[in-house]
Write a protein that holds these residues in place. Structure first.
Motif, PDB file in Angstrom:
ATOM      1  N   PRO A  40       0.822  -1.210   0.000  1.00 32.82           N
ATOM      2  CA  PRO A  40       0.000   0.000   0.000  1.00 32.82           C
ATOM      3  C   PRO A  40       0.857   1.261   0.000  1.00 32.82           C
ATOM      4  CG  PRO A  40       0.109  -0.916   2.207  1.00 32.82           C
ATOM      5  CD  PRO A  40       0.820  -1.871   1.318  1.00 32.82           C
ATOM      6  N   VAL A  97      -5.075   6.423   1.100  1.00 32.41           N
ATOM      7  CA  VAL A  97      -4.282   5.198   1.072  1.00 32.41           C
ATOM      8  C   VAL A  97      -4.734   4.385  -0.130  1.00 32.41           C
ATOM      9  CG1 VAL A  97      -3.783   3.033   2.266  1.00 32.41           C
ATOM     10  CG2 VAL A  97      -4.030   5.150   3.568  1.00 32.41           C
ATOM     11  N   THR A 130      -4.399   0.840  -2.188  1.00 33.24           N
ATOM     12  CA  THR A 130      -3.874  -0.512  -2.049  1.00 33.24           C
ATOM     13  C   THR A 130      -4.514  -1.455  -3.058  1.00 33.24           C
ATOM     14  OG1 THR A 130      -3.255  -2.215  -0.464  1.00 33.24           O
ATOM     15  CG2 THR A 130      -5.479  -1.323  -0.271  1.00 33.24           C
ATOM     16  N   CYS A 190      -7.524  -6.820   1.536  1.00 31.13           N
ATOM     17  CA  CYS A 190      -6.762  -5.623   1.157  1.00 31.13           C
ATOM     18  C   CYS A 190      -5.363  -5.709   1.724  1.00 31.13           C
ATOM     19  CB  CYS A 190      -7.374  -4.378   1.752  1.00 31.13           C
ATOM     20  SG  CYS A 190      -9.059  -4.147   1.334  1.00 31.13           S
ATOM     21  N   ASN A 191      -4.416  -5.345   0.919  1.00 36.62           N
ATOM     22  CA  ASN A 191      -3.022  -5.340   1.331  1.00 36.62           C
ATOM     23  C   ASN A 191      -2.749  -4.099   2.182  1.00 36.62           C
ATOM     24  OD1 ASN A 191      -0.337  -5.978   1.506  1.00 36.62           O
ATOM     25  ND2 ASN A 191       0.162  -5.303  -0.575  1.00 36.62           N
ATOM     26  N   MET A 192      -3.202  -4.151   3.411  1.00 31.14           N
ATOM     27  CA  MET A 192      -3.000  -3.019   4.323  1.00 31.14           C
ATOM     28  C   MET A 192      -3.337  -3.474   5.735  1.00 31.14           C
ATOM     29  SD  MET A 192      -6.475  -0.772   3.712  1.00 31.14           S
ATOM     30  CE  MET A 192      -6.482   0.076   5.278  1.00 31.14           C
ATOM     31  N   SER A 227      -3.457   2.218   9.126  1.00 33.21           N
ATOM     32  CA  SER A 227      -3.875   3.231   8.154  1.00 33.21           C
ATOM     33  C   SER A 227      -5.264   3.806   8.385  1.00 33.21           C
ATOM     34  CB  SER A 227      -3.829   2.643   6.738  1.00 33.21           C
ATOM     35  OG  SER A 227      -2.520   2.248   6.435  1.00 33.21           O
ATOM     36  N   ASP A 275      -8.359  -6.816   6.229  1.00 34.14           N
ATOM     37  CA  ASP A 275      -6.952  -6.494   6.009  1.00 34.14           C
ATOM     38  C   ASP A 275      -6.085  -7.731   6.205  1.00 34.14           C
ATOM     39  OD1 ASP A 275      -6.542  -6.873   8.703  1.00 34.14           O
ATOM     40  OD2 ASP A 275      -6.115  -4.779   9.169  1.00 34.14           O
ATOM     41  N   LEU A 288       3.646   3.235   5.906  1.00 28.96           N
ATOM     42  CA  LEU A 288       3.457   2.954   4.485  1.00 28.96           C
ATOM     43  C   LEU A 288       4.450   3.708   3.607  1.00 28.96           C
ATOM     44  CD1 LEU A 288       0.861   1.844   5.682  1.00 28.96           C
ATOM     45  CD2 LEU A 288      -0.380   2.834   3.791  1.00 28.96           C
ATOM     46  N   TYR A 292       4.685  -5.145   4.032  1.00 32.10           N
ATOM     47  CA  TYR A 292       3.404  -5.567   3.446  1.00 32.10           C
ATOM     48  C   TYR A 292       3.616  -6.636   2.381  1.00 32.10           C
ATOM     49  CZ  TYR A 292       1.487  -1.783   6.127  1.00 32.10           C
ATOM     50  OH  TYR A 292       1.118  -0.977   7.172  1.00 32.10           O
TER      51      TYR A 292
END
Ligand code: PLP
Length: 636
Positions: A61, A348, A350, A461-463, A468, A499, A556, A634
């Motif tokens: 992200p 943000v 992602t 989600c890549n977060m 975040s 996440d 991030l 991540y």
């Protein structure tokens, strides 16, 4: 079926509701940024930014920071105050400060100071570390530096240092006992402090932060303490140091009525303190100016029922009226807006890395087995015979019953794991079929919505929500989520977001539709082989800086974007900042990454000696481990 349009996407994601004019969708169906809403022809395609970032090797992200938006927000609040001040005949001026706790990132603070230069826009600090940043970065002698929060002697000595540099440093007294320390620190220095008083207000804020005011508020002086402060300052010949009245009834005030009440209470206090002999120059209304996160223009906790223009008008006209009635000179108006100034400027971005869908990997072979149990037979027949003519509610009830019977049968040792899997697969097939029949017949009953929720998939989600979107987890703050591409295509997948932390709280499952109702699911596009990107918007206030390191997902990657007409695709990336590497986050927990690598090497060496691992392979394994320590935390 009518064709899907970009307009429908705009409505679905309510972009006009929360975007403040900074976001729109272009003809390619991409989300775009409009850095200066008074010129709609200037825009940046978010997908162009992503392509450039990918080209530069920046991975997701990533936080995108739009510095033009930050500048536009600073200009905007100044312009609106100027307009109302001149229209109302108010004789004072406006001089805002930015409370850096809302976003202490150096680049953000620098940009606000720079954009605010021509307005004498200042900074506010609430702790010693913040004060040190503010002293270094607000070097103007004409803008204000306001000091809130609890203060020890060192804090006050730093303030004294600022006064030595002839800065307009205003120490706001939050607690009666601070006065004595202030008198002591400034005594015999030849420098006088500029003082403010923070008043505890009786008016209640509205929204999540309403406990910031009232008798039990953490900060501020009661009316008795205010009067005693005035006596004490008089006794010490320091009443002429008292220049500012401050109040802050909480952040994200959802209801304009609370603001009106605060202004009327605050301006009465202002007049009375003036009448007791203090020549106050500043009326500081604190923060609280909200952001319409959900875009509903309502009193929802994530919304506000007013606009900047109305807020400013209420402050200016309210104060003017009170001063005129009492014949008190009009002061300079100070605001400490943080949220409203910064929320829009960052987001943000992602990628979705997959989908969790109970309904997806069902058994292929569901044909009847020999001598199968009656539960199996029942659910198979139920699924097979479902049609538009079925009683859908009854079918749904039956499916639930068979499923729970199957679980009991499994626990009692009657069902094998395979039997259980067949029932599970038939159960999901049945539910899907029921939902489809509801949809075909346009019967949107309560059961239909229940099924939609049950059958919704979860997009991974890549977060980390904890890093975040802290407020989404902590206080159910709603933040807008919008896909950045395919907005000219109908989004057909009903989903919530989860996440990559190992925490079931690491999810986003509150979304608002343009009618204002809160849904657990959001419509996104069905995933295909291509990367799918979403943006989590309005993260510039608090979210950018409050995140934690749950699961050791660190800060991030970040890109700072500026609009520029002459550049390809209308923008340039001024700077990219590396997010946390594994070794960075491990170090904060007292690990020594070099020693960790040594320990791994030592273990591998032992295996090599024992001839369990070949030397070449061993070296590769050590290198691999060492490289991983240097990588982004991540998923790749
Ligand atoms: C947090 C805070 C602010 C900022 O409030 P916003 O609602 O973000 O504008 C301003 N003043 C004080 C004293 C605060 O504590």
């Amino acid at each position: 079926m009518s064709k899907w349009t970009i307009k429908k996407s705009k409505d679905l994601y309510n972009i006009a509701g929360w975007g403040n004019g900074y976001f729109d969708i272009n003809e390619d169906g991409h989300l775009m940024v409009i850095p200066n809403p008074s010129n709609k022809n200037q825009s940046i395609d978010m997908m162009d930014i992503l392509n450039e970032l990918k080209h530069e090797g920046v991975t997701f992200p990533v936080v995108l920071r739009f510095h033009d938006i930050l500048r536009a927000q600073v200009e905007n609040i100044n312009k609106v105050f100027k307009k109302h001040i001149s229209e109302s005949g108010f004789k004072g001026k406006f001089q805002g400060v930015f409370p850096i706790k809302v976003n202490q990132m150096r680049e953000v603070v620098e940009e606000i100071v720079d954009a605010g230069k021509k307005f004498d826009y200042g900074l506010e600090a609430g702790s010693k570390a913040e004060l040190m940043a503010v002293l270094a970065y607000n070097r103007s002698k004409s803008s204000l530096t306001i000091l809130n929060g609890y203060k020890d002697e060192e804090y006050l000595k730093l303030a004294l240092l600022g006064r030595r540099l002839e800065r307009k440093i205003i120490i706001v007294i939050e607690k009666y006992s601070e006065i004595e320390s202030i008198i002591n620190v400034f005594k015999n220095t030849g420098v006088s402090p500029i003082l403010g008083i923070r008043s505890k207000m009786t008016v209640k804020g509205r929204g999540k932060w309403e406990s910031s005011s009232g008798e039990r508020a953490k900060f501020g002086l009661s009316v008795s303490e205010i009067v005693k402060t005035i006596y004490l300052l008089k006794d010490n010949d320091m009443l002429d140091c008292l220049k500012l009245l401050h109040f802050h009834i909480g952040s994200q005030i959802t209801d304009i009525q609370a603001i009106k009440e605060a202004i009327s209470e605050g301006s009465r206090l202002f007049c009375e303190i003036s009448k007791m002999g203090a020549t106050l120059d500043y009326f500081d209304v604190g923060g609280g100016l909200g952001v319409d996160y959900d875009g509903t223009a309502s009193m929802n906790n994530s919304s506000i029922n007013y606009k900047l223009d109305e807020y400013v008008a209420d402050v200016v006209y309210g104060l003017k009226q009170a001063c005129d009635t009492e014949n008190i000179a009009h002061p300079t108006i100070v605001t400490e807006s943080g949220r409203a100034l910064t929320a829009h400027h960052s987001c943000v971005v992602t990628n979705i890395i997959g989908e969790i869908d109970n309904n997806k990997h069902l058994l292929d072979d569901l044909s009847p087995r020999d001598n199968e149990h009656i539960i199996l037979k029942n659910i198979r027949v139920l699924e097979r015979d479902l049609s538009a003519k079925s009683n859908l509610q009854e079918a749904y009830n039956d499916a639930l019953k068979y499923k729970s019977d199957a679980i009991s049968a499994f626990k009692l040792g009657i069902f094998s794991l395979e039997d259980q899997a067949i029932v599970d697969s038939l159960y999901w097939k049945t539910l899907t079929k029921i939902k489809e029949i509801f949809e075909d017949s346009k019967k949107y009953t309560e059961t239909y919505y229940e099924l939609s929720e049950l059958l919704a998939s979860q997009y991974l989600c890549n977060m980390s929500v904890f890093q975040s979107a802290a407020d989404s987890w902590a206080i159910d703050q709603i933040l807008p989520v919008v896909p950045l591409q395919r907005l000219n295509e109908e989004p057909k997948s009903n989903c919530s977001l989860v996440d990559i932390t190992c925490d079931s709280d690491g999810k986003i499952d509150k979304f608002v539709d343009h009618e204002g109702s809160v849904n657990k699911n959001l419509k996104l596009h069905k995933l295909d082989e291509k990367n799918y990107y979403i943006g989590l918007f309005l993260t510039g206030a608090y979210q950018d800086v409050m995140g934690d390191m749950h699961n050791l997902f660190g800060r991030l990657n970040e890109a700072h974007i500026y609009f520029h007409e002459d550049e390809a695709d209308n923008f340039y990336i001024e700077e990219t900042i590396h997010g946390s590497r594994a070794e960075d986050v491990l170090s904060t927990m007292q690990y020594n990454p070099q020693y960790m690598a040594f320990l791994i090497k030592d273990s591998i060496d032992q295996e090599i000696s024992a001839k369990k691992i070949a030397p070449r392979e061993g070296v590769k394994l050590i290198d691999f481990y060492e490289n991983c320590l240097k990588e982004y935390t991540y998923l790749k």
